[in-house]
Design a protein around this motif. Structure first.
Motif, PDB file in Angstrom:
ATOM      1  N   GLY A 190       7.916  -6.668   9.651  1.00 41.52           N
ATOM      2  CA  GLY A 190       7.141  -5.476   9.993  1.00 41.52           C
ATOM      3  C   GLY A 190       6.778  -4.550   8.853  1.00 41.52           C
ATOM      4  N   PHE A 191       6.435  -5.074   7.703  1.00 42.01           N
ATOM      5  CA  PHE A 191       5.993  -4.206   6.598  1.00 42.01           C
ATOM      6  C   PHE A 191       4.572  -4.565   6.166  1.00 42.01           C
ATOM      7  N   THR A 192       3.946  -3.634   5.465  1.00 41.77           N
ATOM      8  CA  THR A 192       2.597  -3.871   4.937  1.00 41.77           C
ATOM      9  C   THR A 192       2.685  -4.063   3.419  1.00 41.77           C
ATOM     10  N   ILE A 193       1.654  -4.678   2.865  1.00 40.04           N
ATOM     11  CA  ILE A 193       1.661  -5.009   1.427  1.00 40.04           C
ATOM     12  C   ILE A 193       0.515  -4.314   0.707  1.00 40.04           C
ATOM     13  N   MET A 194       0.842  -3.652  -0.387  1.00 42.36           N
ATOM     14  CA  MET A 194      -0.147  -3.073  -1.285  1.00 42.36           C
ATOM     15  C   MET A 194      -0.226  -3.992  -2.498  1.00 42.36           C
ATOM     16  N   GLN A 195      -1.428  -4.502  -2.796  1.00 39.02           N
ATOM     17  CA  GLN A 195      -1.576  -5.475  -3.880  1.00 39.02           C
ATOM     18  C   GLN A 195      -2.137  -4.839  -5.153  1.00 39.02           C
ATOM     19  N   PHE A 196      -1.633  -5.329  -6.286  1.00 39.20           N
ATOM     20  CA  PHE A 196      -2.027  -4.786  -7.593  1.00 39.20           C
ATOM     21  C   PHE A 196      -2.477  -5.900  -8.531  1.00 39.20           C
ATOM     22  N   GLU A 197      -3.290  -5.524  -9.499  1.00 34.28           N
ATOM     23  CA  GLU A 197      -3.816  -6.494 -10.462  1.00 34.28           C
ATOM     24  C   GLU A 197      -2.794  -6.851 -11.539  1.00 34.28           C
TER      25      GLU A 197
END
Length: 282
Positions: A190-197
């Motif tokens: 139940g978590f969300t993901i923030m993506q980075f370069e």
């Protein structure tokens, strides 16, 4: 008498004529042979020159090899502004051993793979995990490092399990095995993901408290912590894949063969362990 004289004259004329024809045929045959020999020599010289030219072109080839920006200890910028790390030191040693030249392009992981697929680069070395999905598009070298995925949180965080991530945001780097693993368990926990370069931006997001954790290759997180970044890894390493040097499928096979041959030589000579020990404490 007159008839005999005429017959004799005709015989002489025919003999002279035959002699003249025979002499012309010899000269023509000799000239033709000389011309054929010269043509053959010219063709042989042209073929030899072409072969030398091809070999020279191959030896003069400068491969464009892309890498990540920050993925310590595999590639990163040191205090002198130089790009160093396990991948880059290993690549340099292998190139010297195998006698090929290359231009290193610091592009970032996502840009490196995109550029490889677009034909901008000949190969990528960037802590790239060998996965079944990637093997559909790329040809890999023999594995040069066995890795796995870890989760890092701030040193004072109370997160101790994946269950603690419920309803929160975590950070991951685009296109990496850490991101793939996070995506595989996101719905379950139940978590969300923030993506980075890049890794630096991902770490900063966690340090700032915007994300409560980040998923990254275990040795990379370990190295970051050893350098003083206030992280901790509350869980054991998740099984991962080995790293490989990558080219597009069916392309640059000679470069791939050279990498494999050089890697074997590095391991046999002890140079491989020397490079690893420079960055990773046993």
């Amino acid at each position: 008498m007159k008839k005999k004289l005429i017959a004799l004259t005709m015989s002489v004329l025919m003999a002279v004529s035959l002699s003249a024809c025979g002499g012309g045929s010899t000269k023509d045959t000799t000239a033709a042979a000389s011309t054929a020999e010269a043509t053959t020599k010219a063709e042989d010289t042209t073929a030899a020159d072409a072969e030398v030219s091809t070999e020279k072109a191959a030896s003069d080839k400068v491969y464009k090899i892309a890498t990540d920006t920050t993925f310590a200890p595999f590639e990163f910028e040191n205090d002198k502004g130089e790009m160093v790390g396990i991948d880059l030191d290993l690549l340099k040693a292998i190139a010297e051993d195998q006698g090929f030249e290359y231009e290193l392009v610091v592009a970032g992981f996502s840009a490196a793979t995109t550029g490889l697929e677009a034909g901008e680069y000949d190969a990528v070395i960037a802590g790239m995990s060998i996965t079944d999905a990637r093997k559909e598009k790329y040809d890999f070298s023999e594995p040069y490092y066995d890795s796995g995925v870890g989760m890092a949180v701030n040193a004072d965080s109370d997160i101790a399990s994946y269950e603690d991530l419920n309803g929160k945001t975590v950070a991951a780097k685009i296109g990496t095995e850490g991101c793939t693993f996070a995506e595989s368990i996101a719905d379950q926990y139940g978590f969300t993901i923030m993506q980075f370069e890049d890794s630096s931006s991902m770490y900063q997001d966690v340090l700032a408290g915007n994300s409560v954790a980040c998923f990254e290759d275990y040795p990379v997180l370990g190295y970051e912590i050893s350098r003083g970044t206030p992280f901790k890894m509350p869980l054991d390493m998740e099984h991962g894949n080995s790293y490989g040097f990558a080219v597009m499928k069916g392309e640059n096979t000679e470069l791939l063969e050279k990498f494999d041959a050089g890697l074997k030589n590095m391991k046999d000579s002890g140079k491989y362990d020397e490079i690893l020990n420079t960055y990773i404490s046993k």
